[in-house]
Design a protein around this motif. Structure first.
Motif, PDB file in Angstrom:
ATOM      1  N   LEU A   1      -5.202   9.137   9.387  1.00 37.10           N
ATOM      2  CA  LEU A   1      -4.616   8.213   8.422  1.00 37.10           C
ATOM      3  C   LEU A   1      -3.229   7.773   8.874  1.00 37.10           C
ATOM      4  CD1 LEU A   1      -5.390   6.883   5.773  1.00 37.10           C
ATOM      5  CD2 LEU A   1      -4.374   8.806   4.544  1.00 37.10           C
ATOM      6  N   VAL A   2      -2.448   8.722   9.392  1.00 31.89           N
ATOM      7  CA  VAL A   2      -1.122   8.368   9.910  1.00 31.89           C
ATOM      8  C   VAL A   2      -1.252   7.378  11.058  1.00 31.89           C
ATOM      9  CG1 VAL A   2       0.910   9.260  11.115  1.00 31.89           C
ATOM     10  CG2 VAL A   2      -0.021  10.514   9.165  1.00 31.89           C
ATOM     11  N   GLY A   3      -2.203   7.624  11.951  1.00 34.29           N
ATOM     12  CA  GLY A   3      -2.398   6.740  13.097  1.00 34.29           C
ATOM     13  C   GLY A   3      -2.794   5.336  12.680  1.00 34.29           C
ATOM     14  N   ALA A   4      -3.603   5.218  11.625  1.00 36.24           N
ATOM     15  CA  ALA A   4      -4.019   3.901  11.163  1.00 36.24           C
ATOM     16  C   ALA A   4      -2.815   3.073  10.726  1.00 36.24           C
ATOM     17  CB  ALA A   4      -5.015   4.043  10.014  1.00 36.24           C
ATOM     18  N   PHE A   5      -1.872   3.712  10.026  1.00 33.15           N
ATOM     19  CA  PHE A   5      -0.685   2.980   9.588  1.00 33.15           C
ATOM     20  C   PHE A   5       0.268   2.703  10.745  1.00 33.15           C
ATOM     21  CE2 PHE A   5      -1.717   4.525   5.216  1.00 33.15           C
ATOM     22  CZ  PHE A   5      -1.706   3.285   4.600  1.00 33.15           C
ATOM     23  N   GLU A   6       0.399   3.656  11.654  1.00 29.94           N
ATOM     24  CA  GLU A   6       1.321   3.460  12.773  1.00 29.94           C
ATOM     25  C   GLU A   6       0.848   2.340  13.697  1.00 29.94           C
ATOM     26  OE1 GLU A   6       1.534   7.352  14.470  1.00 29.94           O
ATOM     27  OE2 GLU A   6       3.408   7.833  13.414  1.00 29.94           O
TER      28      GLU A   6
ATOM     29  N   GLN B   1       0.830  -1.220   0.000  1.00 30.67           N
ATOM     30  CA  GLN B   1       0.000   0.000   0.000  1.00 30.67           C
ATOM     31  C   GLN B   1       0.858   1.261   0.000  1.00 30.67           C
ATOM     32  OE1 GLN B   1      -2.212  -0.834   3.573  1.00 30.67           O
ATOM     33  NE2 GLN B   1      -3.800  -1.953   2.477  1.00 30.67           N
ATOM     34  N   ILE B   2       1.860   1.291  -0.852  1.00 34.37           N
ATOM     35  CA  ILE B   2       2.851   2.373  -0.768  1.00 34.37           C
ATOM     36  C   ILE B   2       2.244   3.735  -1.111  1.00 34.37           C
ATOM     37  CG2 ILE B   2       3.698   1.939  -3.124  1.00 34.37           C
ATOM     38  CD1 ILE B   2       6.490   2.813  -2.044  1.00 34.37           C
ATOM     39  N   GLU B   3       1.371   3.805  -2.115  1.00 33.17           N
ATOM     40  CA  GLU B   3       0.830   5.110  -2.483  1.00 33.17           C
ATOM     41  C   GLU B   3      -0.098   5.656  -1.403  1.00 33.17           C
ATOM     42  OE1 GLU B   3      -0.696   5.433  -6.437  1.00 33.17           O
ATOM     43  OE2 GLU B   3       1.014   4.392  -7.320  1.00 33.17           O
ATOM     44  N   LEU B   4      -0.825   4.772  -0.726  1.00 27.81           N
ATOM     45  CA  LEU B   4      -1.683   5.225   0.371  1.00 27.81           C
ATOM     46  C   LEU B   4      -0.836   5.701   1.547  1.00 27.81           C
ATOM     47  CD1 LEU B   4      -4.631   5.564   1.060  1.00 27.81           C
ATOM     48  CD2 LEU B   4      -4.663   3.225   1.948  1.00 27.81           C
ATOM     49  N   ARG B   5       0.290   5.058   1.773  1.00 27.16           N
ATOM     50  CA  ARG B   5       1.211   5.507   2.826  1.00 27.16           C
ATOM     51  C   ARG B   5       1.803   6.879   2.464  1.00 27.16           C
ATOM     52  NH1 ARG B   5       2.652   1.144   6.314  1.00 27.16           N
ATOM     53  NH2 ARG B   5       1.638  -0.767   5.583  1.00 27.16           N
ATOM     54  N   ILE B   6       2.089   7.070   1.185  1.00 22.73           N
ATOM     55  CA  ILE B   6       2.605   8.376   0.754  1.00 22.73           C
ATOM     56  C   ILE B   6       1.538   9.449   0.928  1.00 22.73           C
ATOM     57  CG2 ILE B   6       3.435   9.672  -1.251  1.00 22.73           C
ATOM     58  CD1 ILE B   6       4.677   6.968  -2.210  1.00 22.73           C
ATOM     59  N   MET B   7       0.279   9.100   0.669  1.00 24.04           N
ATOM     60  CA  MET B   7      -0.805  10.051   0.917  1.00 24.04           C
ATOM     61  C   MET B   7      -0.847  10.433   2.398  1.00 24.04           C
ATOM     62  SD  MET B   7      -3.482  11.889   0.228  1.00 24.04           S
ATOM     63  CE  MET B   7      -4.496  11.522  -1.206  1.00 24.04           C
ATOM     64  N   ALA B   8      -0.677   9.464   3.278  1.00 22.19           N
ATOM     65  CA  ALA B   8      -0.658   9.777   4.718  1.00 22.19           C
ATOM     66  C   ALA B   8       0.485  10.715   5.043  1.00 22.19           C
ATOM     67  CB  ALA B   8      -0.536   8.482   5.518  1.00 22.19           C
ATOM     68  N   HIS B   9       1.650  10.471   4.438  1.00 19.70           N
ATOM     69  CA  HIS B   9       2.810  11.327   4.683  1.00 19.70           C
ATOM     70  C   HIS B   9       2.580  12.740   4.157  1.00 19.70           C
ATOM     71  CE1 HIS B   9       7.035  12.595   4.846  1.00 19.70           C
ATOM     72  NE2 HIS B   9       6.859  13.034   3.607  1.00 19.70           N
ATOM     73  N   LEU B  10       2.108  12.842   2.911  1.00 16.92           N
ATOM     74  CA  LEU B  10       1.943  14.155   2.289  1.00 16.92           C
ATOM     75  C   LEU B  10       0.853  14.971   2.974  1.00 16.92           C
ATOM     76  CD1 LEU B  10       2.269  13.150  -1.474  1.00 16.92           C
ATOM     77  CD2 LEU B  10       3.910  14.467  -0.148  1.00 16.92           C
ATOM     78  N   SER B  11      -0.236  14.313   3.348  1.00 18.73           N
ATOM     79  CA  SER B  11      -1.356  15.044   3.958  1.00 18.73           C
ATOM     80  C   SER B  11      -1.115  15.308   5.443  1.00 18.73           C
ATOM     81  CB  SER B  11      -2.649  14.247   3.780  1.00 18.73           C
ATOM     82  OG  SER B  11      -2.621  13.058   4.553  1.00 18.73           O
TER      83      SER B  11
END
Length: 921
Positions: free
Chosen positions: A716-721, A701-711
């Motif tokens: 969204l960041v918490g969901a990945f962390e 899910q790299i592009e969704l992770r990049i969206m979390a980073h950019l935004s």
């Protein structure tokens, strides 16, 4: 003399609209003005100008409106029939290879005036193509007016005098006195061109007429005196500005190669039969250079800054070179000393094949200083050919230079040359600069990056073409049969022009630190990595593919029988014409998608749109899917196995996609479908040799992770962390549930929103994907943004940046220019906005995996006997590994891939192992 043609696009369009009858095409679209413009453009292009631009007015007010609010106030709005032809006109102009310019705050006349005098000052012969009399003020030796519709030409003081009764420098004064009813500029009442010309002949200038106004008798004198106060303003309004600050220079406006396929579609749509006939009688569509796949520039207005040419920097960069044919050891020794002393040199190979894995080396070209280069031939064979040195002796002599990492090598698409030299026993080290990549990084969405195009664009230099020496088609001869004098002029020029281009492009990159970093730290280190991956190749089980082909053929036959049964008669499933008649005439299915000519389409999109209404379109789609897999992969791949290596060797292209993603060809491994069982079966034919395994490592899910980073959105960041299923977490947020309460349909909806928003999916698209109402889909999106407001803010900020700057950037500084981001067409603008949101994510993902490949390749260099990197597909790397080395490789590769970027969320890498690619995926 080199020519610059500046086309007054607004003049062309209005003149054609009023001169021609209200023509329409078969679909009822207006075409009269378009037809006239196309004919005038074709007439202009027959003269093959080196530089050309199509200039039109930008929307909005200009400085003249600020000076005089009534300026053009009486001009009627553009008729709807004419407005409908503006966007098609721009599409055709761009497809013809002509840049379109429109600059806010000034009129097209001012842009033309500025470029005309700039081009004239640089020694160009300038032609202004217009019917507007105002441009007569610019006429001088070297600047002419041509009215393409009437055929008239005005190129001297005498010609202007004959037409208007005044000299060119008096035209502004003439217009000030006469006024201009079209632009609502009031002149002296009752003062026509003859009276104004008489006054200027008598008094010399507008100032002279004003000074002597008291001596002019009669009613006309009274009218003159009544107008005195407004005459200075008139003069400002009718004077064409020649000092407009522009992002482009005259020599930037190179006539580019035509987009033949786009032109054919446009000419067909609008019924321009003669233009279509002439087009199909000309150059073939999709023509490419001998080393680089052709790339079509997306149509649109010039948005990215265009390059300055060599004439702006150093005239020597555009001068003819002096080239030497090296036939003796003494000559070669002298050149080696020169190259070594320079510490850097450009080089190029001449071969007998475009396939670097099969090409035989015929000669080498070398250049260490601008304008001086050598060609060292050793494979030219024709009656009377001079004696040449042995290839082995030449390579032995050059090997110390080519393998010395301290001596910098410069190339154009040098990966090809690295392959060829490696296969001939020379491992090149110190490959430091590549002009193709310099140009690509500067503007990935620009025109083609092959040597011929770059030479014209950046140097104003026309290179010798391969076809000029070898001919075309069936009569084309091998390069080995070209006379050495001619071969030297062609081959040595390649090295020389490569060196010149680097001299121009390197400072441009240096002026943009972000872009220079992309080039220096990502693209250049990747070149030898890709060369090694391509050389490694991948084993393919030809017997497995033949079995799959047989199975696909059986199923295609079954689909044909089923289609015949559903249709009630036999028909050719491969014939669009027969499908049109059957689906839309006989079965009466709706024609949801149309071709450019207005006919019902039978492409995949069209069949998908009606597949729910009848079973036949679904069967046809199944048949096509099977046929494509068979023709593209199962039938073709066995024939692509290299006779010496027993492997398939794809070619990767760094300049293949504007976002920076790698593409591949011969074969294209990026497009093997993986969501279907048949696509996965093809991957089973990619196998490991005995004693080895295939390992596939894929970013999760790299592009969704990049969206979390950019935004930076906390949710969204918490969901990945937290490490939970991000789609389930999103569904819990959007639908207000606990994680364990989320249903399968809710997770599916959240996943569609997560990925759909990155690609600009609308409520309509989401509704269609989830089979729900549009209102419900809009509610889902609104709920999503309410829970993840950072994503909404990021998307809006990105749109603003794109509109303001004309480009967006990746995390690492790569840029994507967006031609249509401020277009008048809502559809084009919306498409550009979707690209603006997606490009930073897709481009950042591309940058990350490229960085990972460089790191992994560096580590593998110490384990080359135990593991090979053999494939890169999207976000996945594939390795061929000794069975007892699998665990160490996975541990190291996972760490290197995860460490390729530092984002606000962790990068995760999934790894699999198997005897074939499908098992490992």
């Amino acid at each position: 003399m080199t020519r610059l043609v500046l086309i007054d696009g607004s003049s062309y369009l209005y003149r054609a609209f009023h001169a021609l009858p209200p023509l329409t095409n078969a679909a009822g679209e207006p075409t009269g003005a378009l037809f006239g413009v196309v004919n005038m453009l074709r007439a202009t292009l027959k003269e093959r100008p080196e530089y050309i631009a199509f200039v039109i007015d930008a929307p909005g007010k200009t400085f003249r409106d600020a000076l005089y609010p009534a300026y053009k106030a009486n001009r009627a709005a553009m008729p709807d029939q004419l407005r409908a032809q503006v966007e098609p006109m721009c599409a055709i102009v761009h497809a013809l290879g002509i840049d379109i310019l429109r600059v806010e705050g000034v009129e097209a006349d001012d842009v033309i005036g500025t470029l005309a005098l700039q081009g004239h000052a640089e020694g160009l012969q300038v032609t202004i193509s217009t019917s507007d009399k105002d441009f007569a003020q610019l006429v001088r030796p070297g600047v002419e007016l041509v009215n393409t519709m009437s055929g008239s030409r005005m190129d001297s003081d005498a010609a202007v005098m004959d037409k208007f009764g005044v000299r060119p420098e008096q035209i502004v004064d003439l217009l000030s006195l006469m006024g201009d009813s079209v632009d609502n500029v009031p002149g002296v009442d009752k003062c026509g061109p003859k009276t104004a010309a008489k006054w200027l002949s008598q008094y010399g200038s507008l100032e002279g007429v004003i000074a002597n106004a008291g001596s002019i008798k009669g009613k006309i004198g009274e009218n003159l005196r009544a107008a005195l106060e407004r005459l200075p303003l008139n003069r400002t309004l009718v004077t064409i500005r020649t000092d407009v600050p522009l992002q482009v220079a005259a020599r930037d406006l190179v006539l580019r190669e035509q987009h033949v396929d786009d032109l054919r579609a446009l000419y067909t749509r609008y019924g321009f039969n003669q233009a279509l006939k002439d087009l199909d009688g000309g150059a073939p569509a999709g023509a490419v250079s001998e080393k680089e796949p052709g790339r079509a520039r997306g149509s649109g207005f010039v948005a990215a800054p265009l390059p300055a040419t060599a004439a702006d920097l150093d005239p020597a960069l555009a001068a003819a070179g002096q080239y030497e044919t090296v036939l003796t050891g003494q000559q070669l020794d002298a050149w080696i000393a020169t190259l070594k002393g320079a510490g850097r040199f450009a080089f190029d190979t001449e071969t007998d094949s475009l396939d670097p894995m099969r090409a035989n080396l015929i000669g080498l070209s070398l250049a260490a200083e601008i304008g001086r280069a050598a060609y060292v031939p050793f494979g030219h064979d024709y009656p009377g050919a001079p004696v040449q040195m042995e290839r082995a002796a030449v390579l032995d002599a050059l090997r110390p230079l080519l393998t010395d990492p301290a001596i910098e090598k410069i190339g154009q698409h040098g990966k090809y040359d690295l392959h060829v030299l490696r296969r001939h026993g020379v491992e090149v080290a110190g490959y430091a600069q590549d002009t193709l990549l310099e140009s690509f990084v500067l503007n990935s969405g620009s025109a083609r990056h092959d040597l011929d195009s770059l030479a014209r664009r950046y140097l104003g230099y026309d290179t010798v073409k391969y076809e000029d020496l070898c001919g075309k088609g069936a009569k084309q001869i091998a390069f080995a049969h070209v006379a050495l004098d001619d071969a030297t002029g062609y081959a040595a020029e390649d090295a020389d022009i490569t060196l010149r281009l680097h001299r121009v492009l390197a400072p441009k990159l240096a002026a943009e630190p972000g872009l220079e970093s992309v080039y220096r730290d990502i693209e250049m280190p990747l070149v030898p990595v890709l060369a090694r991956i391509e050389a490694n190749g991948v084993r393919v089980d030809a017997d497995e593919l033949r079995r799959q082909s047989a199975d696909l053929s059986r199923r295609m036959l079954a689909a044909q029988r089923k289609a015949t049964e559903l249709a009630g008669r036999s028909f050719n499933l491969d014939s669009p014409k027969q499908l049109q008649a059957l689906l839309f005439d006989e079965l009466g299915l709706p024609a949801v998608v149309k071709t450019p000519t207005g006919q019902p389409s039978t492409n995949e999109e069209a069949l998908e749109a009606i597949a729910e209404q009848h079973e036949l379109p679904r069967v046809i789609l199944e048949y096509r899917g099977l046929a494509k897999l068979r023709s593209t992969y199962t039938d073709k791949l066995p024939d692509m196995i290299h006779p010496d290596t027993g492997r398939v060797h794809t070619s990767y292209h760094q300049a293949g996609a504007a976002t920076g993603r790698l593409s591949s060809s011969d074969p294209n491994l990026q497009n093997i479908p993986i969501r279907t069982e048949d696509g996965r079966r093809i991957r089973r034919a990619f196998v490991a040799p005995p004693g080895r395994k295939l390992v596939a490592c894929d970013y999760s899910q790299i592009e969704l992770r990049i969206m979390a980073h950019l935004s930076g959105d906390p949710g969204l960041v918490g969901a990945f962390e937290s490490g939970v299923d991000v789609h389930r977490a999103t569904a819990a947020e959007v639908f207000g549930r606990k994680l364990e309460e989320v249903t399968g349909n809710e997770r599916r909806a959240a996943k569609a929103i997560n990925f759909g928003l990155m690609y600009g999916m609308s409520a309509f698209g989401l509704a269609r994907q989830l089979s729900i109402g549009r209102g419900e889909a809009q509610d889902y999106i609104a709920l999503y943004f309410s829970r993840y407001p950072g994503v909404r803010d990021y998307m809006e900020a990105t749109r603003r940046q794109a509109r303001d700057k004309g480009y967006v950037e990746t995390v690492f500084g790569r840029r994507l220019y967006l031609d249509y981001i401020n277009a008048g067409s809502q559809g084009q603008r919306a498409g550009a906005e979707r690209a603006a949101i997606n490009a930073p994510m897709q481009g950042t993902a591309a940058d990350i995996i490229k960085r990972a490949m460089v790191s992994v390749d560096r580590w593998l260099s110490n384990h080359a006997d135990r593991a090979l990197m053999i494939l890169q597909v999207h976000d996945e790397l594939v390795f061929e590994v000794d069975a007892d080395f699998v665990d160490p490789l996975i541990g190291q590769v996972r760490a290197l891939m995860a460490g390729a970027a530092t984002l606000a969320v962790p990068l995760e890498v999934d790894c699999g192992v198997g005897d074939n690619w499908d098992q490992a995926h």
